[in-house]
Design a protein around this motif. Structure first.
Motif, PDB file in Angstrom:
ATOM      1  N   LEU A 214       0.803  -1.219  -0.127  1.00 17.12           N
ATOM      2  CA  LEU A 214       0.137  -0.062   0.098  1.00 17.12           C
ATOM      3  C   LEU A 214       1.061   1.153   0.078  1.00 17.12           C
ATOM      4  O   LEU A 214       0.726   2.252  -0.968  1.00 17.12           O
ATOM      5  N   PHE A 215       1.643   1.267   0.916  1.00 16.39           N
ATOM      6  CA  PHE A 215       2.680   2.448   1.054  1.00 16.39           C
ATOM      7  C   PHE A 215       3.641   2.642   0.008  1.00 16.39           C
ATOM      8  O   PHE A 215       4.056   3.762  -0.353  1.00 16.39           O
ATOM      9  N   LEU A 216       3.909   1.800  -0.531  1.00 17.09           N
ATOM     10  CA  LEU A 216       4.865   1.514  -1.809  1.00 17.09           C
ATOM     11  C   LEU A 216       4.196   2.302  -2.798  1.00 17.09           C
ATOM     12  O   LEU A 216       4.833   3.301  -3.501  1.00 17.09           O
ATOM     13  N   LEU A 217       2.942   1.866  -3.075  1.00 15.88           N
ATOM     14  CA  LEU A 217       2.201   2.631  -4.250  1.00 15.88           C
ATOM     15  C   LEU A 217       2.014   4.058  -4.078  1.00 15.88           C
ATOM     16  O   LEU A 217       2.225   4.893  -4.732  1.00 15.88           O
ATOM     17  N   ARG A 218       1.646   4.524  -2.829  1.00 15.02           N
ATOM     18  CA  ARG A 218       1.467   5.816  -2.280  1.00 15.02           C
ATOM     19  C   ARG A 218       2.630   6.525  -2.476  1.00 15.02           C
ATOM     20  O   ARG A 218       2.707   7.782  -2.805  1.00 15.02           O
ATOM     21  N   TYR A 219       3.669   5.927  -2.200  1.00 15.04           N
ATOM     22  CA  TYR A 219       5.135   6.611  -2.152  1.00 15.04           C
ATOM     23  C   TYR A 219       5.569   7.043  -3.697  1.00 15.04           C
ATOM     24  O   TYR A 219       5.931   8.047  -3.832  1.00 15.04           O
ATOM     25  N   LEU A 220       5.211   5.960  -4.544  1.00  9.28           N
ATOM     26  CA  LEU A 220       5.713   6.095  -5.815  1.00  9.28           C
ATOM     27  C   LEU A 220       4.702   6.954  -6.702  1.00  9.28           C
ATOM     28  O   LEU A 220       4.954   7.762  -7.528  1.00  9.28           O
ATOM     29  N   VAL A 247       9.856 -12.239  -0.823  1.00 14.00           N
ATOM     30  CA  VAL A 247       8.921 -12.300  -1.824  1.00 14.00           C
ATOM     31  C   VAL A 247       8.163 -10.892  -2.149  1.00 14.00           C
ATOM     32  O   VAL A 247       7.990 -10.767  -3.544  1.00 14.00           O
ATOM     33  N   ILE A 248       7.952 -10.245  -1.018  1.00 12.35           N
ATOM     34  CA  ILE A 248       7.448  -8.924  -1.451  1.00 12.35           C
ATOM     35  C   ILE A 248       8.467  -7.951  -2.046  1.00 12.35           C
ATOM     36  O   ILE A 248       7.988  -7.105  -3.012  1.00 12.35           O
ATOM     37  N   ALA A 249       9.802  -8.174  -1.686  1.00 14.67           N
ATOM     38  CA  ALA A 249      10.809  -7.278  -2.454  1.00 14.67           C
ATOM     39  C   ALA A 249      10.668  -7.383  -3.789  1.00 14.67           C
ATOM     40  O   ALA A 249      10.931  -6.778  -4.627  1.00 14.67           O
ATOM     41  N   ALA A 250      10.449  -8.765  -4.447  1.00 17.47           N
ATOM     42  CA  ALA A 250      10.354  -9.162  -5.737  1.00 17.47           C
ATOM     43  C   ALA A 250       9.283  -8.707  -6.525  1.00 17.47           C
ATOM     44  O   ALA A 250       9.365  -8.168  -7.629  1.00 17.47           O
ATOM     45  N   PHE A 251       7.900  -8.358  -5.637  1.00 15.53           N
ATOM     46  CA  PHE A 251       7.083  -7.540  -5.995  1.00 15.53           C
ATOM     47  C   PHE A 251       7.226  -6.380  -6.128  1.00 15.53           C
ATOM     48  O   PHE A 251       6.641  -5.659  -7.187  1.00 15.53           O
ATOM     49  N   PHE A 252       7.714  -5.646  -5.209  1.00 17.51           N
ATOM     50  CA  PHE A 252       8.321  -4.454  -5.485  1.00 17.51           C
ATOM     51  C   PHE A 252       9.169  -4.168  -6.705  1.00 17.51           C
ATOM     52  O   PHE A 252       9.023  -2.913  -7.449  1.00 17.51           O
ATOM     53  N   TYR A 258       7.626  -2.000 -13.943  1.00 15.43           N
ATOM     54  CA  TYR A 258       6.480  -1.685 -14.461  1.00 15.43           C
ATOM     55  C   TYR A 258       6.258  -0.137 -14.843  1.00 15.43           C
ATOM     56  O   TYR A 258       5.965   0.461 -15.690  1.00 15.43           O
ATOM     57  N   ARG A 259       6.461   0.442 -13.726  1.00 22.15           N
ATOM     58  CA  ARG A 259       6.497   1.944 -13.577  1.00 22.15           C
ATOM     59  C   ARG A 259       7.528   2.461 -14.499  1.00 22.15           C
ATOM     60  O   ARG A 259       6.988   3.526 -15.189  1.00 22.15           O
ATOM     61  N   MET A 260       8.611   1.911 -14.496  1.00 23.18           N
ATOM     62  CA  MET A 260       9.603   2.387 -15.252  1.00 23.18           C
ATOM     63  C   MET A 260       9.111   2.579 -16.784  1.00 23.18           C
ATOM     64  O   MET A 260       9.786   3.368 -17.684  1.00 23.18           O
ATOM     65  N   LEU A 261       8.780   1.451 -17.065  1.00 21.84           N
ATOM     66  CA  LEU A 261       8.366   1.215 -18.783  1.00 21.84           C
ATOM     67  C   LEU A 261       7.237   1.863 -19.052  1.00 21.84           C
ATOM     68  O   LEU A 261       7.123   2.344 -20.380  1.00 21.84           O
ATOM     69  N   SER A 262       6.382   2.189 -18.114  1.00 24.58           N
ATOM     70  CA  SER A 262       5.009   3.104 -18.454  1.00 24.58           C
ATOM     71  C   SER A 262       5.246   4.604 -18.169  1.00 24.58           C
ATOM     72  O   SER A 262       4.170   5.078 -18.768  1.00 24.58           O
ATOM     73  N   GLN A 263       6.053   5.158 -17.514  1.00 28.22           N
ATOM     74  CA  GLN A 263       6.124   6.633 -17.160  1.00 28.22           C
ATOM     75  C   GLN A 263       7.292   6.849 -17.841  1.00 28.22           C
ATOM     76  O   GLN A 263       8.445   6.407 -18.431  1.00 28.22           O
ATOM     77  N   LYS A 264       7.222   8.293 -18.351  1.00 31.05           N
ATOM     78  CA  LYS A 264       8.289   9.088 -18.923  1.00 31.05           C
ATOM     79  C   LYS A 264       9.345   9.643 -17.789  1.00 31.05           C
ATOM     80  O   LYS A 264      10.606   9.555 -18.290  1.00 31.05           O
ATOM     81  N   ALA A 366       2.921 -18.134 -13.082  1.00 30.65           N
ATOM     82  CA  ALA A 366       4.502 -18.181 -13.715  1.00 30.65           C
ATOM     83  C   ALA A 366       5.354 -18.334 -12.319  1.00 30.65           C
ATOM     84  O   ALA A 366       6.326 -19.200 -12.333  1.00 30.65           O
ATOM     85  N   ILE A 367       5.074 -17.662 -11.276  1.00 35.14           N
ATOM     86  CA  ILE A 367       5.551 -17.691 -10.078  1.00 35.14           C
ATOM     87  C   ILE A 367       5.433 -19.264  -9.365  1.00 35.14           C
ATOM     88  O   ILE A 367       6.518 -19.831  -8.922  1.00 35.14           O
ATOM     89  N   LEU A 368       4.360 -19.577  -9.433  1.00 35.70           N
ATOM     90  CA  LEU A 368       3.961 -20.815  -8.886  1.00 35.70           C
ATOM     91  C   LEU A 368       4.658 -22.047  -9.667  1.00 35.70           C
ATOM     92  O   LEU A 368       4.996 -23.059  -9.058  1.00 35.70           O
ATOM     93  N   SER A 369       4.897 -21.694 -10.838  1.00 40.00           N
ATOM     94  CA  SER A 369       5.715 -22.881 -11.690  1.00 40.00           C
ATOM     95  C   SER A 369       7.170 -22.887 -11.554  1.00 40.00           C
ATOM     96  O   SER A 369       7.752 -24.212 -11.818  1.00 40.00           O
ATOM     97  N   LEU A 370       7.809 -22.231 -10.363  1.00 37.52           N
ATOM     98  CA  LEU A 370       9.013 -22.114 -10.001  1.00 37.52           C
ATOM     99  C   LEU A 370       9.303 -22.713  -8.902  1.00 37.52           C
ATOM    100  O   LEU A 370      10.307 -23.066  -8.206  1.00 37.52           O
ATOM    101  N   LYS A 371       7.873 -23.382  -8.349  1.00 36.01           N
ATOM    102  CA  LYS A 371       8.011 -24.005  -6.916  1.00 36.01           C
ATOM    103  C   LYS A 371       9.127 -25.301  -6.631  1.00 36.01           C
ATOM    104  O   LYS A 371       9.721 -25.335  -5.585  1.00 36.01           O
ATOM    105  N   ASP A 372       9.329 -25.937  -7.820  1.00 31.21           N
ATOM    106  CA  ASP A 372      10.420 -26.927  -7.561  1.00 31.21           C
ATOM    107  C   ASP A 372      11.729 -26.622  -8.140  1.00 31.21           C
ATOM    108  O   ASP A 372      12.360 -27.676  -8.272  1.00 31.21           O
ATOM    109  N   ILE A 373      12.055 -25.619  -8.492  1.00 35.44           N
ATOM    110  CA  ILE A 373      13.409 -25.300  -8.646  1.00 35.44           C
ATOM    111  C   ILE A 373      14.273 -24.953  -7.626  1.00 35.44           C
ATOM    112  O   ILE A 373      13.731 -24.530  -6.493  1.00 35.44           O
TER     113      ILE A 373
END
Length: 703
Positions: A214-220, A247-252, A258-264, A366-373
């Motif tokens: 939540l606060f990451l999105l608000r911060y960005l 896991v959350i750091a990976a989502f960060f 995504y923001r870098m690709l979609s914003q100027k 896609a993330i769940l497909s990595l479960k056995d790696i």
């Protein structure tokens, strides 16, 4: 039945609604009262449905009150409010309770949470990577440790729907969506795989993850007062559960990319993320520093993972019907309706949300497909346990974004609630509690004294073997830490139950009838293939030698295999039987804990998490002194005059040179400066928020 109906009539009088719709809702309530939800849950649900039918959303304060009442009511199914001062026993509760209390006490007493635990496996660093000490401190200060631990758990159960509501409101901008999913979440979502199994850090990590996102999105988005709460919640998450933090750091990282690709304006975004990453690095510095220093201790042999057959999760979903019943299969099934929602959307806002939901579903698959790696299993598994149920409910609730009649929306909401309750039946039995060691085993205290060094067999609920051999299933909860604290003896045991057989200290415990990843060999009970005998016999000879070398004088075991092994061993004699354990006394020569290699004797006194003292007597010449403690590079030593003594590793133990009698004081680095840096980084985040808010206010004033 009369009380709920009276309540509904009063609600009807306050909310203008047609009699037909009212009786439809009353009929829905009746079905709820006849279901497993019970009368109270039915009334709460009916109240929520009435607000949908009326077309007038409940005031936010009233809705928050509804969430609190619903959460506390659901909690009352499995937590006995009359016994909050007793210890929870189910599965991992005792382990995480004592770990959290240990870290909290060290932080308050010594100024740092990570010291040295002398009581398990020859001494281990108290950096456990899963601990609730930061969350426990305010509750234990008011209620004491035992009642505070349950109060902490209840508090986080209550705030999880709030954190989910705020996150969904921020991401979807839909009040209906946020309210529906958060309301459903009060019905014990994620309770069964976490709270009922005693995985307290895992459950606490859920709300911390929601608040961090939540606060990451608000911060960005440059919203005021976001950096400090973001840094605070993400920092607490790291100390609570390092795997969920990863896991959350990976989502960060995904959100940032995504923001870098979609914003100027990428430079501004990059600078904001660099500031946050730097602050988080400093806040978690004691944790990172300890992890690097203890890398040898945490090292895991990758063969343990490589021996697993690597199949894609998609393969299992499409080729194994049983997997369709789990959350991955359910999620896959919901990708199709999510895609339909997206294609049918006409409103631009709803279309954007459903598109992002579809992308999120595909990403999660896609993330769940990595479960056995190798090495990714532990992270993907945590995500699967903690967040999949919330995501499934979110997918099923996307229909509220579409325009439809209020009765139809209420019926669909009711169907989603019924579906959630059928797939996740609520817990209806109280968690086990107890208040004394006699409630676990009434006789074990008479077989162990505080001066003993005891091999106490660990308890595994998952396979502890290297190659999947048979092992004795553990019917008990994980209470080894509690027994050690109450008995006062040192345990030749793993402090963390269900230990990995390739742990760096895997030869310092026996668990579920196995040692070093192999089943113990017993003549009366052959449970291993004959081809494994050389490995097993060698390993078991090493077990006896290791026990003698570390000064273990007793063994208390619960598994049938271990009982046969120690009962047949010429190195042990039967000592006694308790309700659960059979105890054996060592017949070999027990080596002392302080061992000069030539002459003299020694002993250890005054052990604390950050120090101990060695007394030397009868020294006549220079010699090497070996101590029965694991070596770590944070130990330093000085003699009585304050002269530094070189400490080195001898195999696995601590060694040093000595010439004369006297005292040698060992100290474990507290790294207080690192803790101060963490606090300063948190203060810096607060100051940055204050300065940024003032600048934004001044800029708004000028315009």
């Amino acid at each position: 039945m009369e009380i709920p109906i009276i309540i509904l009539k009063r609600i009807r009088d306050k909310i203008k609604i047609s009699p037909l719709l009212y009786y439809l809702v009353l009929l829905a309530l009746m079905s709820y009262l006849m279901s497993v939800m019970g009368a109270v849950s039915g009334v709460i649900t009916a109240f929520f449905l009435l607000s949908v039918l009326s077309g007038k959303a409940l005031p936010r304060k009233l809705f928050f009150l509804l969430l609190i009442v619903s959460s506390l009511h659901q909690t009352s199914y499995f937590i006995d409010y009359d016994n909050l001062d007793r210890l929870l026993m189910n599965d991992d509760y005792l382990k995480f309770y004592y770990i959290s209390v240990e870290n909290a006490d060290m932080l308050l007493r010594y100024g740092t949470p990570f010291g040295f635990n002398h009581d398990f496996q020859g001494g281990i660093p108290s950096l456990y990577h899963r601990s609730c000490f930061l969350e426990l401190i305010p509750f234990s200060a008011i209620l004491g440790s035992q009642a505070g631990y349950q109060a902490m758990l209840i508090f986080f159960i209550a705030i999880t729907p709030f954190s989910l509501y705020l996150l969904l409101l921020e991401t979807t901008k839909s009040e209906d969506m946020a309210r529906l999913v958060s309301f459903i979440s009060t019905f014990q979502l994620a309770i069964r795989p976490t709270v009922l199994l005693g995985l307290t850090p895992s459950f606490l990590a859920i709300s911390l993850s929601f608040l961090s996102l939540l606060f990451l999105l608000r911060y960005l988005d440059d919203k005021k007062h976001s950096l400090f709460p973001l840094s605070l919640f993400m920092g607490v998450l790291a100390y609570t559960h390092i795997a969920v933090f990863a896991v959350i750091a990976a989502f960060f990282a995904i959100i940032f990319a995504y923001r870098m690709l979609s914003q100027k304006n990428c430079r501004r975004l990059l600078s904001k993320m660099l500031v946050f990453c730097l602050l988080n690095l400093l806040i978690c510095l004691p944790l990172y520093y300890g992890t690097i220093n203890y890398s040898d201790f945490f090292k895991t042999n990758c063969k343990y993972h490589l021996e697993k057959i690597v199949y894609s999760t998609f393969y299992h979903i499409f080729h194994n019907n049983e997997d369709m019943a789990d959350w991955r299969g359910g999620l896959l099934l919901l990708v199709v309706p999510t895609l339909c929602f997206y294609l049918l959307s006409r409103d631009s806002a709803a279309r954007l949300i459903t598109r992002n939901a579809l992308l999120l579903n595909l990403l999660v698959l896609a993330i769940l497909s990595l479960k056995d790696i190798p090495l990714l299993f532990v992270f993907v598994e945590r995500f699967d346990w903690l967040f999949m149920q919330y995501l499934l409910v979110f997918n099923a609730s996307l229909f509220v974004l579409f325009r439809m009649s209020r009765p139809l929306k209420a019926i669909l909401i009711l169907l989603v609630l019924l579906l959630a309750n059928s797939m996740l039946p609520p817990a209806t039995e109280y968690l086990e509690t107890f208040d004394s060691i006699s409630e676990i085993d009434n006789e074990i205290s008479g077989l162990v004294s505080p001066n003993d060094y005891v091999l106490f067999e660990n308890c595994d609920h998952i396979s502890p073997t290297r190659n999947g051999e048979a092992f004795d299933k553990c019917p008990y909860n994980h209470w080894t830490t509690y027994l050690q604290k109450k008995m006062g003896a040192k345990f030749f045991s793993n402090i963390d139950e269900d230990p990995n057989p390739f742990n760096a200290l895997n030869k310092m415990y026996v668990t579920s009838g196995t040692y070093d990843g192999y089943p113990l060999y017993a003549e009366e009970k052959t449970i291993i293939p004959r081809t494994s005998y050389p490995h097993v016999l060698s390993s078991q000879s090493e077990l006896v030698a290791t026990l003698a070398d570390w000064g273990v004088n007793k063994a208390c075991v619960w598994s049938p295999t271990a009982k046969i092994f120690f009962g047949n061993s010429t190195n042990f004699s039967w000592l006694g039987e308790s309700e659960i354990y059979s105890c054996y006394a060592a017949s070999y020569k027990v080596m002392p804990e302080v061992r000069p290699d030539k002459t003299g004797t020694g002993a250890i006194i005054d052990e604390t998490p950050f120090s101990f003292t060695v007394i030397l007597r009868g020294m006549t010449e220079k010699q090497t002194i070996t101590i029965n403690k694991n070596y770590f590079n944070l130990w330093s030593a000085h003699d009585e005059q304050g002269n530094r003594i070189d400490v080195r590793r001898c195999g696995q133990k601590i060694c040093f040179e000595a010439i004369k009698d006297g005292y040698v004081r060992f100290e474990y680095s507290k790294n207080i400066p690192l803790v101060l840096i963490s606090l300063l980084a948190l203060i810096a985040a607060l100051l940055i928020d204050i300065i940024t808010a003032k600048r934004q206010a001044n800029a708004a004033g000028r315009t």
